[in-house]
Write an enzyme that holds these catalytic residues in place. Sequence first.
Site, PDB file in Angstrom:
ATOM      1  N   HIS A   1     -16.884  -6.038 -26.147  1.00 24.71           N
ATOM      2  CA  HIS A   1     -16.738  -6.924 -24.990  1.00 24.71           C
ATOM      3  C   HIS A   1     -15.312  -7.017 -24.449  1.00 24.71           C
ATOM      4  CE1 HIS A   1     -20.855  -8.346 -25.337  1.00 24.71           C
ATOM      5  NE2 HIS A   1     -20.656  -8.451 -26.627  1.00 24.71           N
TER       6      HIS A   1
ATOM      7  N   ASN B   1       8.810  -4.389 -11.664  1.00 20.99           N
ATOM      8  CA  ASN B   1       7.638  -4.915 -10.974  1.00 20.99           C
ATOM      9  C   ASN B   1       7.524  -4.287  -9.591  1.00 20.99           C
ATOM     10  OD1 ASN B   1       6.664  -6.652 -12.925  1.00 20.99           O
ATOM     11  ND2 ASN B   1       7.839  -8.409 -12.206  1.00 20.99           N
TER      12      ASN B   1
ATOM     13  N   TYR C   1      10.953  -7.747 -26.029  1.00 21.92           N
ATOM     14  CA  TYR C   1       9.952  -6.673 -26.037  1.00 21.92           C
ATOM     15  C   TYR C   1       9.801  -6.042 -27.414  1.00 21.92           C
ATOM     16  CZ  TYR C   1       9.622  -7.152 -21.010  1.00 21.92           C
ATOM     17  OH  TYR C   1       9.410  -7.654 -19.762  1.00 21.92           O
TER      18      TYR C   1
HETATM   19  C1  HEM Z   1      12.655 -13.290 -20.662  1.00 19.82           C
HETATM   20  C2  HEM Z   1      11.790 -12.871 -19.788  1.00 19.82           C
HETATM   21  C3  HEM Z   1      10.635 -11.976 -20.145  1.00 19.82           C
HETATM   22  C4  HEM Z   1       9.942 -11.909 -21.315  1.00 19.82           C
HETATM   23  C5  HEM Z   1      10.130 -12.765 -22.563  1.00 19.82           C
HETATM   24  C6  HEM Z   1       8.933 -10.891 -21.143  1.00 19.82           C
HETATM   25  C7  HEM Z   1       8.019 -10.544 -22.111  1.00 19.82           C
HETATM   26  C8  HEM Z   1       7.075  -9.562 -21.988  1.00 19.82           C
HETATM   27  C9  HEM Z   1       6.107  -9.216 -22.988  1.00 19.82           C
HETATM   28  C10 HEM Z   1       5.942  -9.921 -24.326  1.00 19.82           C
HETATM   29  C11 HEM Z   1       5.375  -8.186 -22.515  1.00 19.82           C
HETATM   30  C12 HEM Z   1       4.220  -7.487 -23.216  1.00 19.82           C
HETATM   31  C13 HEM Z   1       4.743  -6.179 -23.782  1.00 19.82           C
HETATM   32  C14 HEM Z   1       3.744  -5.447 -24.629  1.00 19.82           C
HETATM   33  O1  HEM Z   1       3.017  -6.071 -25.410  1.00 19.82           O
HETATM   34  O2  HEM Z   1       3.703  -4.184 -24.544  1.00 19.82           O
HETATM   35  C15 HEM Z   1       5.888  -7.870 -21.207  1.00 19.82           C
HETATM   36  C16 HEM Z   1       5.422  -6.850 -20.406  1.00 19.82           C
HETATM   37  C17 HEM Z   1       5.954  -6.541 -19.180  1.00 19.82           C
HETATM   38  N1  HEM Z   1       6.971  -7.190 -18.518  1.00 19.82           N
HETATM   39 FE1  HEM Z   1       8.020  -8.730 -19.207  1.00 19.82          FE
HETATM   40  N2  HEM Z   1       9.036 -10.361 -19.888  1.00 19.82           N
HETATM   41  C18 HEM Z   1      10.051 -10.999 -19.236  1.00 19.82           C
HETATM   42  C19 HEM Z   1      10.472 -10.797 -17.935  1.00 19.82           C
HETATM   43  C20 HEM Z   1      10.016  -9.791 -17.122  1.00 19.82           C
HETATM   44  C21 HEM Z   1      10.522  -9.500 -15.809  1.00 19.82           C
HETATM   45  C22 HEM Z   1      11.635 -10.275 -15.070  1.00 19.82           C
HETATM   46  C23 HEM Z   1       9.843  -8.391 -15.379  1.00 19.82           C
HETATM   47  C24 HEM Z   1      10.002  -7.647 -14.091  1.00 19.82           C
HETATM   48  C25 HEM Z   1      11.097  -7.219 -13.644  1.00 19.82           C
HETATM   49  C26 HEM Z   1       8.923  -7.993 -16.406  1.00 19.82           C
HETATM   50  C27 HEM Z   1       8.075  -6.902 -16.356  1.00 19.82           C
HETATM   51  C28 HEM Z   1       7.180  -6.559 -17.322  1.00 19.82           C
HETATM   52  C29 HEM Z   1       6.266  -5.438 -17.224  1.00 19.82           C
HETATM   53  C30 HEM Z   1       6.164  -4.454 -16.075  1.00 19.82           C
HETATM   54  C31 HEM Z   1       5.507  -5.426 -18.380  1.00 19.82           C
HETATM   55  C32 HEM Z   1       4.403  -4.443 -18.739  1.00 19.82           C
HETATM   56  C33 HEM Z   1       5.041  -3.290 -19.518  1.00 19.82           C
HETATM   57  C34 HEM Z   1       4.046  -2.194 -19.804  1.00 19.82           C
HETATM   58  O3  HEM Z   1       3.377  -1.772 -18.855  1.00 19.82           O
HETATM   59  O4  HEM Z   1       3.915  -1.759 -20.972  1.00 19.82           O
HETATM   60  N3  HEM Z   1       9.046  -8.865 -17.441  1.00 19.82           N
HETATM   61  N4  HEM Z   1       6.919  -8.724 -20.904  1.00 19.82           N
END
Ligand code: HEM
Length: 496
Positions: free
Chosen positions: A75, A122, A350
């Site tokens: 699911h 993004n 990350y």
């Molecule tokens: C302190 C701020 C942030 C934290 C703590 C955070 C945390 C996370 C976490 C935990 C994931 C999941 C990663 C995984 O399990 O593979 C993630 C994914 C992602 N974050 Fe952030 N994030 C933050 C800010 C941002 C910002 C500002 C952006 C954009 C510029 C962003 C873009 C992304 C993207 C594109 C993914 C997906 C990555 C992938 O496709 O594998 N994040 N983020």
Amino acid sequence: MSVPKRDVAANQLSQFAKEHQNDKESITTTFGAPVGEKDASLTVGYHGPVLLQDWVLIDELAHFTRERIPERVVHAKERVHLGTSRFSQVAGELGYPDTVRDIRGFAIKFYTDDGIWDLVGNNQPVFFVKDFALFPSFIHVMKRNPKTHLRPDYDMFWDMITLRPETTHTTLIMFSDRGIPNSYRQMHGYGTNTYAFVNAQGTFVYCKFHWRSNQGVVNLSSEEAERIAGRDPDYHTRDLYNAIESADYPSWNFYIQVMTLDQAAKNSYDPFDDTKVWLHSEYPLIPVGRFVLNKNPKNYFAEIEQIGMDPAHLVPERTEKSIWCPFTFSYLAGIEPSPDRMLQGRLFAYADTHRYRLGPNYIQLPVNSPFKMHNYNRDGQGTVISQGGAPNYHPNTFNGPHEDVRAKALSPALALNGIAKRVDSGNDDNFTQSRMFYKNVLKADERNRLITNMLTWLLPTTVVLQERAVAMFSNVDQELGRRLREGLKTRQHVDL
Ligand code: HEM
């Protein structure tokens, strides 16, 4: 537009507030210590890096990165993303419809001779909040209400948006046509945060990254997106898979913007604030390359579910393929973080989440593995690489891997001078760029749709939050505020 009715679920937070009117508990860390300043990280001076001793935030981020448990084995439905690039949706879970209003992730993993570089951005040039101290709370309001398990919860969303006016710029973009792309192929990508390039002499410039779609930018209307969500929840995934399989390869041109230290010191807005763009008229796009998606993953789980993107995966060394910068007349050798507060928090988060989600040796999975890896880490769950009997301690006299003088020389010497302090950055100018977007970038018909889209989300929320939203968006433009107020008046819902 039909008038949404508030029900018991919509009133969950109002009900809580009523029942807890006299509560006076202060915020605590997970181990019960009181927190004095919740919304600012501990930096060395306003633009200094964040200190590792900020255990209040590490405590919160380390919990945030472990919030999800693995999806169920049945699911749970797969969704988007590709080979060394991965497109995503910020808030929806696996299986959520592709065509909802949200920001899209645009992440690319480069396998270079000097290690992995991940550009994790993004499809919008700005983000809602700028201090990572606010990130976990912001994501919470985009996700499900923990009591009703419903999303969106309009009260949670508008409460946070209107209490933190730095969200204005990205909120306007999210409610514009760009909030629902027609496909992942037809949207631009942005590094969003500010990074730095270091040249061979160890001097550096600040930079931003841009991907411009060669398929143009095409968006869906709210009505069409809703229809598609019912008919084909995997609309974006299907489009991308089919395009690549039929050799209609999507491509993006890659650009950078560069700001020297002098320019950064004199810039009229904070260059490290991810709620702001760097104006193209002042910092033009410099073309550096092209990116083509020409292969679908052979095994989705191995290559996409197990991919571990990380903004801290930066390449410090000069390589033959480094980028020529016409501003500094030098090769930009390595990529470094800037004092951008959001990026500083991301540097920790990350790898932390990957160690939890994929295991401590996630980097040894083929999709995450660099061409070479020699270090002093050993063992742990999922170890694959033996390191061939090399010593597991440093320094040593038995020819274990040594420090790289080139990489050492390139680490920029940063002059830091400041008082380590939590300074809330939320009250910088939050409206000038929002106004430019609303008045100069959007055309009249786009402004009309923006207002309709905002009203769709504002109508179901409480009157108090509606009034706060009208006041906040009036700061962008009086006319915008007036139109929102009138829209709300003529279609007012009835509170329970
Ligand atoms: C302190 C701020 C942030 C934290 C703590 C955070 C945390 C996370 C976490 C935990 C994931 C999941 C990663 C995984 O399990 O593979 C993630 C994914 C992602 N974050 Fe952030 N994030 C933050 C800010 C941002 C910002 C500002 C952006 C954009 C510029 C962003 C873009 C992304 C993207 C594109 C993914 C997906 C990555 C992938 O496709 O594998 N994040 N983020």
